[in-house]
Design a protein around this motif. Structure first.
Motif, short mmCIF file in Angstrom:
data_model
loop_
_atom_site.label_atom_id
_atom_site.label_comp_id
_atom_site.label_asym_id
_atom_site.label_seq_id
_atom_site.Cartn_x
_atom_site.Cartn_y
_atom_site.Cartn_z
N ILE A 84 0.83 -1.21 0.00
CA ILE A 84 0.00 0.00 0.00
C ILE A 84 0.87 1.26 0.00
CG2 ILE A 84 -1.63 1.36 1.38
CD1 ILE A 84 -2.88 -1.39 2.22
N SER A 85 1.97 1.23 0.76
CA SER A 85 2.86 2.41 0.80
C SER A 85 3.48 2.66 -0.58
CB SER A 85 3.94 2.26 1.87
OG SER A 85 4.86 1.24 1.53
N ILE A 86 3.81 1.60 -1.32
CA ILE A 86 4.36 1.76 -2.67
C ILE A 86 3.30 2.33 -3.61
CG2 ILE A 86 5.22 0.51 -4.71
CD1 ILE A 86 6.69 -1.35 -2.78
N ILE A 87 2.07 1.80 -3.54
CA ILE A 87 0.98 2.29 -4.38
C ILE A 87 0.71 3.77 -4.08
CG2 ILE A 87 -1.52 2.10 -4.83
CD1 ILE A 87 -1.15 -0.97 -4.28
N ILE B 287 3.49 5.93 -5.59
CA ILE B 287 3.36 6.05 -7.05
C ILE B 287 2.23 7.01 -7.42
CG2 ILE B 287 2.74 4.80 -9.17
CD1 ILE B 287 4.24 2.35 -7.89
N ILE B 288 1.07 6.85 -6.80
CA ILE B 288 -0.10 7.69 -7.12
C ILE B 288 0.18 9.16 -6.80
CG2 ILE B 288 -2.48 8.22 -6.45
CD1 ILE B 288 -2.91 5.17 -6.15
N LEU B 289 0.71 9.43 -5.59
CA LEU B 289 0.96 10.82 -5.20
C LEU B 289 2.00 11.48 -6.10
CD1 LEU B 289 0.85 10.62 -1.30
CD2 LEU B 289 -0.90 11.48 -2.84
N ASN B 290 3.02 10.72 -6.51
CA ASN B 290 4.04 11.30 -7.37
C ASN B 290 3.56 11.48 -8.80
OD1 ASN B 290 6.63 11.85 -5.88
ND2 ASN B 290 6.14 9.81 -5.14
N PHE C 14 11.00 11.17 2.57
CA PHE C 14 10.36 10.50 3.70
C PHE C 14 9.64 9.23 3.26
CE2 PHE C 14 10.39 14.65 6.15
CZ PHE C 14 11.20 14.17 7.17
N SER C 15 8.91 9.34 2.14
CA SER C 15 8.18 8.17 1.63
C SER C 15 9.11 7.02 1.31
CB SER C 15 7.37 8.55 0.39
OG SER C 15 6.37 9.48 0.72
N LEU C 16 10.22 7.33 0.64
CA LEU C 16 11.20 6.28 0.29
C LEU C 16 11.81 5.64 1.54
CD1 LEU C 16 13.00 7.91 -2.78
CD2 LEU C 16 11.49 5.92 -2.81
N VAL C 17 12.11 6.47 2.53
CA VAL C 17 12.67 5.95 3.79
C VAL C 17 11.67 4.99 4.44
CG1 VAL C 17 13.27 6.58 6.18
CG2 VAL C 17 14.26 7.85 4.27
N PHE C 18 10.39 5.38 4.48
CA PHE C 18 9.38 4.53 5.11
C PHE C 18 9.08 3.27 4.31
CE2 PHE C 18 8.67 8.17 7.87
CZ PHE C 18 8.49 7.54 9.09
N ILE C 19 9.15 3.37 2.98
CA ILE C 19 8.98 2.17 2.16
C ILE C 19 10.07 1.16 2.50
CG2 ILE C 19 9.22 1.28 -0.22
CD1 ILE C 19 7.63 3.79 -1.13
N LEU D 218 11.71 1.02 5.36
CA LEU D 218 11.43 0.55 6.74
C LEU D 218 10.32 -0.50 6.74
CD1 LEU D 218 11.63 3.86 8.81
CD2 LEU D 218 13.27 1.97 8.83
N PHE D 219 9.26 -0.28 5.94
CA PHE D 219 8.17 -1.25 5.86
C PHE D 219 8.67 -2.58 5.29
CE2 PHE D 219 5.00 2.48 5.39
CZ PHE D 219 4.89 2.58 6.76
#
Length: 197
Positions: free
Chosen positions: A43-46, A49-52, A80-85, A87-88
């Motif tokens: 979900i974090s990857i989706i 992608i959508i937000l970008n 931040f998103s990449l860091v959390f992806i 981490l997930f």
């Protein structure tokens, strides 16, 4: 969770019901937890992608002082998103390969904490972006210069109310998307705690 509830319900009730060991239950919880964390990662990857894609499709304007800050916010958000992806993914790998109940429980707690921090940072970034948008709107177009004190106060309060509602909507979306998965992880953690102690 239905399988686990069914096993617990019929544990001693029905003699024909297959007896399951604690190890089997742990394996079931382990499999479920791994699947949930994998979905958090997907979900974090989706979302990323959508937000970008939305950001790329937005019309670009000339670079000036007002757009530089927006670009900084954009790049910070991407970072931040990449860091959390990452981490997930690490949380998913950690839970997938965990062998002991204690490690699995720690992995579940760590994942829940990571998701909560991710949600708070995203909401914080949105609020900063909105504050800056209001600041730019009011200063570049000189809207407030044309208004008296009461009108400007009403306008500021309206902007703040809109920001609060918008941040609330984002929080609710995150609560629905990630909240369901976190609730299932919490349930798994509770069941593991009952078995382990």
């Amino acid at each position: 969770m239905k399988e686990l509830d069914l096993l617990k319900k019929h544990w001693n009730k029905d003699s024909d019901f297959p007896k399951v060991s604690q190890d089997d239950i742990k394996n079931m919880i382990h499999k479920r937890s791994s699947s949930i964390v994998k979905w958090i990662f997907i979900i974090s990857i989706i979302e990323f992608i959508i937000l970008n894609l939305i950001s790329l499709l937005m019309p670009s304007s000339e670079v000036d002082d007002s757009t530089v800050f927006i670009e900084i916010i954009d790049y910070a958000s991407i970072g931040f998103s990449l860091v959390f992806i990452v981490l997930f993914y690490k949380n998913y790998r950690s839970i997938s390969v965990s062998s002991s109940t204690k490690t699995l429980m720690q992995g579940i707690l760590k994942t829940r904490k990571t998701v909560k921090i991710y949600i708070y940072i995203n909401i914080f970034m949105v609020i900063i972006g909105m504050f800056y948008a209001i600041f730019v709107l009011s200063h570049t177009n000189h809207y407030f210069d044309k208004l008296n004190n009461i009108q400007s106060s009403v306008l500021i309060l309206a902007f703040l109310a809109f920001m609060g509602i918008f941040a609330g909507i984002i929080w609710l979306v995150y609560k629905v998307i990630y909240g369901i998965l976190l609730k299932k992880l919490k349930y798994n953690y509770t069941e593991l705690k009952k078995i382990d102690f």
